[in-house]
Design an enzyme around this catalytic site. Structure first.
Site, PDB file in Angstrom:
ATOM      1  CE1 TYR A  53       0.641   0.343   4.532  1.00  0.00           C
ATOM      2  CE2 TYR A  53      -0.232  -1.884   4.324  1.00  0.00           C
ATOM      3  CZ  TYR A  53       0.437  -0.918   5.058  1.00  0.00           C
ATOM      4  OH  TYR A  53       0.898  -1.224   6.309  1.00  0.00           O
ATOM      5  CE  LYS A  98     -12.112  20.785  -8.513  1.00  0.00           C
ATOM      6  NZ  LYS A  98     -12.502  20.815  -9.938  1.00  0.00           N
TER       7      LYS A  98
END
Length: 119
Positions: A53, A98
């Site tokens: 990861y 965002k």
């Protein structure tokens, strides 16, 4: 299917349809859930039999920092494809945040979430 999750990966990118977004950039946050079988790695206590990861995180940040795209939908797709390049990853859920989107009313976050698999 087992899951490995990475939450809150942060990187600055220049994605968006407005000139200011392209010029100044902004922070994007990415959450990932990788679907894979972790049993082989667990049985042998062997990193090479699972997904690393740390490497995935670096690759995702590189995608966010890379080529500017108009849509976060497209950004999410590019991130999903990067994750699926790892042989053990069978499925991925990508959520792109965002939080500084150019919206004229108060808001907390804008997200796009997609799920992609090898099937």
């Amino acid at each position: 299917m087992d899951r490995v999750a990475l939450r809150g990966l942060k990187a600055r990118g220049h994605h968006g349809v407005f000139p200011k977004e392209r010029e100044e950039g902004q922070t994007f946050i990415v959450d990932l859930v990788l679907g894979l079988d972790t049993r082989p790695a667990a049985a042998d206590d062997d990193l090479t039999k699972t997904v690393h990861y740390g490497i995935v995180a670096e690759e995702v940040v590189a995608v966010v920092q890379g080529e500017p795209l108009n849509l976060i939908e497209t950004l999410a797709e590019h991130i999903a494809q990067a994750c699926l390049k790892h042989d053990v990853v069978q499925e991925v859920e990508v959520c792109v945040h965002k939080p500084d989107a150019p919206i004229t009313v108060p808001f907390d976050d804008v997200t796009v979430t997609i799920t992609r698999s090898r099937v």
